[in-house]
Design a protein around this motif. Structure first.
Motif, PDB file in Angstrom:
ATOM      1  N   ALA A  75       0.831  -1.206   0.000  1.00 18.26           N
ATOM      2  CA  ALA A  75       0.000   0.000   0.000  1.00 18.26           C
ATOM      3  C   ALA A  75       0.866   1.257   0.000  1.00 18.26           C
ATOM      4  CB  ALA A  75      -0.923  -0.003   1.219  1.00 18.26           C
ATOM      5  N   THR A  76       1.980   1.223   0.724  1.00 18.49           N
ATOM      6  CA  THR A  76       2.885   2.372   0.753  1.00 18.49           C
ATOM      7  C   THR A  76       3.524   2.610  -0.608  1.00 18.49           C
ATOM      8  OG1 THR A  76       3.361   2.026   3.106  1.00 18.49           O
ATOM      9  CG2 THR A  76       4.953   3.327   1.840  1.00 18.49           C
ATOM     10  N   CYS A  77       3.928   1.530  -1.290  1.00 21.76           N
ATOM     11  CA  CYS A  77       4.515   1.683  -2.626  1.00 21.76           C
ATOM     12  C   CYS A  77       3.515   2.296  -3.602  1.00 21.76           C
ATOM     13  CB  CYS A  77       4.992   0.323  -3.140  1.00 21.76           C
ATOM     14  SG  CYS A  77       6.427  -0.342  -2.284  1.00 21.76           S
ATOM     15  N   ILE A  78       2.268   1.815  -3.556  1.00 22.86           N
ATOM     16  CA  ILE A  78       1.228   2.384  -4.422  1.00 22.86           C
ATOM     17  C   ILE A  78       1.018   3.856  -4.088  1.00 22.86           C
ATOM     18  CG2 ILE A  78      -1.225   2.293  -5.020  1.00 22.86           C
ATOM     19  CD1 ILE A  78      -1.107  -0.735  -4.487  1.00 22.86           C
ATOM     20  N   ALA A  79       0.974   4.161  -2.798  1.00 20.77           N
ATOM     21  CA  ALA A  79       0.744   5.543  -2.370  1.00 20.77           C
ATOM     22  C   ALA A  79       1.890   6.454  -2.794  1.00 20.77           C
ATOM     23  CB  ALA A  79       0.573   5.588  -0.852  1.00 20.77           C
ATOM     24  N   LEU A  80       3.121   5.969  -2.748  1.00 22.88           N
ATOM     25  CA  LEU A  80       4.271   6.782  -3.140  1.00 22.88           C
ATOM     26  C   LEU A  80       4.181   7.179  -4.616  1.00 22.88           C
ATOM     27  CD1 LEU A  80       7.194   4.993  -1.262  1.00 22.88           C
ATOM     28  CD2 LEU A  80       6.433   7.354  -0.927  1.00 22.88           C
ATOM     29  N   VAL A  81       3.799   6.221  -5.459  1.00 21.06           N
ATOM     30  CA  VAL A  81       3.717   6.508  -6.890  1.00 21.06           C
ATOM     31  C   VAL A  81       2.544   7.440  -7.185  1.00 21.06           C
ATOM     32  CG1 VAL A  81       3.356   5.514  -9.180  1.00 21.06           C
ATOM     33  CG2 VAL A  81       4.815   4.338  -7.531  1.00 21.06           C
ATOM     34  N   LEU A  82       1.347   7.053  -6.767  1.00 23.32           N
ATOM     35  CA  LEU A  82       0.156   7.837  -7.096  1.00 23.32           C
ATOM     36  C   LEU A  82       0.124   9.166  -6.349  1.00 23.32           C
ATOM     37  CD1 LEU A  82      -2.597   5.050  -7.192  1.00 23.32           C
ATOM     38  CD2 LEU A  82      -1.226   5.993  -9.065  1.00 23.32           C
ATOM     39  N   GLY A  83       0.540   9.174  -5.080  1.00 25.50           N
ATOM     40  CA  GLY A  83       0.548  10.419  -4.317  1.00 25.50           C
ATOM     41  C   GLY A  83       1.506  11.445  -4.900  1.00 25.50           C
ATOM     42  N   THR A  84       2.668  10.980  -5.360  1.00 27.37           N
ATOM     43  CA  THR A  84       3.641  11.893  -5.972  1.00 27.37           C
ATOM     44  C   THR A  84       3.126  12.450  -7.288  1.00 27.37           C
ATOM     45  OG1 THR A  84       5.464  10.657  -4.961  1.00 27.37           O
ATOM     46  CG2 THR A  84       6.013  12.100  -6.803  1.00 27.37           C
ATOM     47  N   LEU A  85       2.554  11.587  -8.127  1.00 28.31           N
ATOM     48  CA  LEU A  85       2.030  12.046  -9.411  1.00 28.31           C
ATOM     49  C   LEU A  85       0.895  13.045  -9.221  1.00 28.31           C
ATOM     50  CD1 LEU A  85       1.995   8.682 -11.418  1.00 28.31           C
ATOM     51  CD2 LEU A  85       3.619  10.579 -11.628  1.00 28.31           C
ATOM     52  N   THR A 143      -5.925   3.848  -0.575  1.00 30.90           N
ATOM     53  CA  THR A 143      -6.784   5.013  -0.805  1.00 30.90           C
ATOM     54  C   THR A 143      -6.536   6.123   0.207  1.00 30.90           C
ATOM     55  OG1 THR A 143      -8.572   4.045   0.520  1.00 30.90           O
ATOM     56  CG2 THR A 143      -8.617   3.632  -1.842  1.00 30.90           C
ATOM     57  N   PHE A 144      -6.223   5.756   1.463  1.00 29.73           N
ATOM     58  CA  PHE A 144      -5.957   6.815   2.439  1.00 29.73           C
ATOM     59  C   PHE A 144      -4.462   7.037   2.652  1.00 29.73           C
ATOM     60  CE2 PHE A 144      -7.088   2.946   4.882  1.00 29.73           C
ATOM     61  CZ  PHE A 144      -5.905   2.728   5.572  1.00 29.73           C
ATOM     62  N   CYS A 145      -3.625   6.046   2.316  1.00 29.57           N
ATOM     63  CA  CYS A 145      -2.175   6.268   2.407  1.00 29.57           C
ATOM     64  C   CYS A 145      -1.703   7.282   1.371  1.00 29.57           C
ATOM     65  CB  CYS A 145      -1.431   4.947   2.223  1.00 29.57           C
ATOM     66  SG  CYS A 145      -1.564   3.827   3.630  1.00 29.57           S
ATOM     67  N   LEU A 197       5.096   7.468   7.189  1.00 27.77           N
ATOM     68  CA  LEU A 197       3.804   7.778   7.799  1.00 27.77           C
ATOM     69  C   LEU A 197       2.697   6.916   7.201  1.00 27.77           C
ATOM     70  CD1 LEU A 197       3.992  11.675   8.007  1.00 27.77           C
ATOM     71  CD2 LEU A 197       4.046  10.071   9.921  1.00 27.77           C
ATOM     72  N   ALA A 198       2.746   6.707   5.886  1.00 30.99           N
ATOM     73  CA  ALA A 198       1.749   5.862   5.229  1.00 30.99           C
ATOM     74  C   ALA A 198       1.864   4.423   5.726  1.00 30.99           C
ATOM     75  CB  ALA A 198       1.936   5.918   3.709  1.00 30.99           C
ATOM     76  N   PHE A 199       3.095   3.937   5.898  1.00 41.18           N
ATOM     77  CA  PHE A 199       3.309   2.577   6.401  1.00 41.18           C
ATOM     78  C   PHE A 199       2.709   2.421   7.795  1.00 41.18           C
ATOM     79  CE2 PHE A 199       5.574  -0.743   8.616  1.00 41.18           C
ATOM     80  CZ  PHE A 199       5.708  -1.742   7.662  1.00 41.18           C
ATOM     81  N   ALA A 200       2.975   3.392   8.678  1.00 43.92           N
ATOM     82  CA  ALA A 200       2.437   3.334  10.033  1.00 43.92           C
ATOM     83  C   ALA A 200       0.912   3.400  10.021  1.00 43.92           C
ATOM     84  CB  ALA A 200       3.004   4.477  10.871  1.00 43.92           C
ATOM     85  N   VAL A 246       5.176  -0.404  18.731  1.00 39.58           N
ATOM     86  CA  VAL A 246       6.538  -0.124  18.237  1.00 39.58           C
ATOM     87  C   VAL A 246       6.523   0.121  16.733  1.00 39.58           C
ATOM     88  CG1 VAL A 246       8.837  -1.094  17.912  1.00 39.58           C
ATOM     89  CG2 VAL A 246       7.659  -1.393  20.097  1.00 39.58           C
ATOM     90  N   PHE A 247       5.841  -0.766  15.985  1.00 43.28           N
ATOM     91  CA  PHE A 247       5.796  -0.624  14.527  1.00 43.28           C
ATOM     92  C   PHE A 247       5.043   0.633  14.098  1.00 43.28           C
ATOM     93  CE2 PHE A 247       7.195  -5.015  14.238  1.00 43.28           C
ATOM     94  CZ  PHE A 247       7.901  -5.034  13.042  1.00 43.28           C
ATOM     95  N   SER A 248       4.224   1.181  14.965  1.00 43.44           N
ATOM     96  CA  SER A 248       3.496   2.406  14.647  1.00 43.44           C
ATOM     97  C   SER A 248       4.281   3.652  15.021  1.00 43.44           C
ATOM     98  CB  SER A 248       2.138   2.415  15.372  1.00 43.44           C
ATOM     99  OG  SER A 248       1.359   1.312  15.005  1.00 43.44           O
TER     100      SER A 248
END
Length: 266
Positions: A75-85, A143-145, A197-200, A246-248
């Motif tokens: 989800a983070t990888c998808i968010a990085l691509v689409l969020g940046t574009l 969608t929210f990341c 932040l998206a990962f958390a 911890v992971f958050s």
């Protein structure tokens, strides 16, 4: 603004009270993860690492942790691509409906999770005819990341301006070359912070996940919810909750440090 001594003491007391209300329950969870009593009496009757051993031996907890890591990573990888574009399109170009698109991009993080979950569940099952699975969780989280990455990248683009990109174009560089050599290097810290932040955000999400999970996929928050009221599993749930904390916290802390370090350099 100068405050009187009584006002400062009152403000300090209120701040301490709010922080205590937020973080003391977390400390109780940590303490119960090493509480020798299975009934989680307070104060702890003794200390033990038995529950940590049982959590490590729990195949359900391990599988749920792996599922959460997989979902959050994709989800983070998808968010990085689409969020940046999206950030580049809305910050660097003007077009009809720009402000409406900007609102629609941000809206998923503002909507209640229950509403988003119901909408996605209906969209997947009733409209698209897709069976719920691990991948529907990934799409739902993305969608929210996207919003987290979008906000970080858009804020950075506003601060950078366009002078370097325009200079690159004047020297004959194409759009792709300018993005690779000029824009992307300046966005790296924003992308890293937004990605963490998206990962958390994805890792500890439960409401939307509840409506979009299927195919036997169980994330760590759902595993905790399903086991927290079982007497023999309650101490183990506290251990898993500590892992979730911890992971958050770590990605959020690292993202904050990145943003602070960049501000100090600038």
């Amino acid at each position: 603004m100068n405050l009187s001594a009584p006002a400062r003491r009152l403000l300090a007391a209120l701040t301490f009270g709010v922080l205590a209300l937020v973080y003391l329950p977390l400390l109780v969870v940590v303490a119960n993860s090493v509480n020798a009593s299975q009934s989680m009496t307070w104060p702890p009757s003794g200390l033990t690492l038995e529950w940590w051993r049982r959590a490590a031996d729990s195949s359900g907890a391990r599988e749920a942790l792996l599922t959460s890591l997989q979902v959050a990573a994709v989800a983070t990888c998808i968010a990085l691509v689409l969020g940046t574009l999206l950030a580049l399109a809305l910050q660097r170009y003007s077009f009809f409906g720009k402000h409406t698109v900007n609102l629609l991009v941000i809206l998923p993080i503002a909507l209640p999770g229950v509403v988003t979950g119901i909408a996605l569940n209906n969209g997947f099952r009733a409209i698209m005819g897709v069976d719920l699975s691990l991948w529907t969780i990934v799409v739902a989280h993305a969608t929210f990341c996207i919003v987290t990455v979008f906000n970080n990248v858009q804020a950075r683009l506003r601060r950078l301006g366009t002078s370097l990109e325009e200079a690159s174009a004047d020297l004959g560089a194409g759009v792709g070359t300018t993005f690779r050599l000029i824009t992307l290097p300046q966005l790296r810290s924003a992308l890293l912070a937004g990605g963490m932040l998206a990962f958390a955000l994805s890792f500890d999400e439960i409401i939307v996940t509840t409506f979009t999970a299927g195919g036997g996929a169980t994330t760590l928050p759902i595993w905790i919810l399903n086991n927290m009221f079982r007497p023999n599993q309650a101490p183990v749930v506290n251990v898993v909750a500590v892992v979730l904390i911890v992971f958050s916290i770590v990605p959020v802390w690292l993202a904050q440090r990145l943003s602070s370090d960049l501000d100090a350099v600038r």
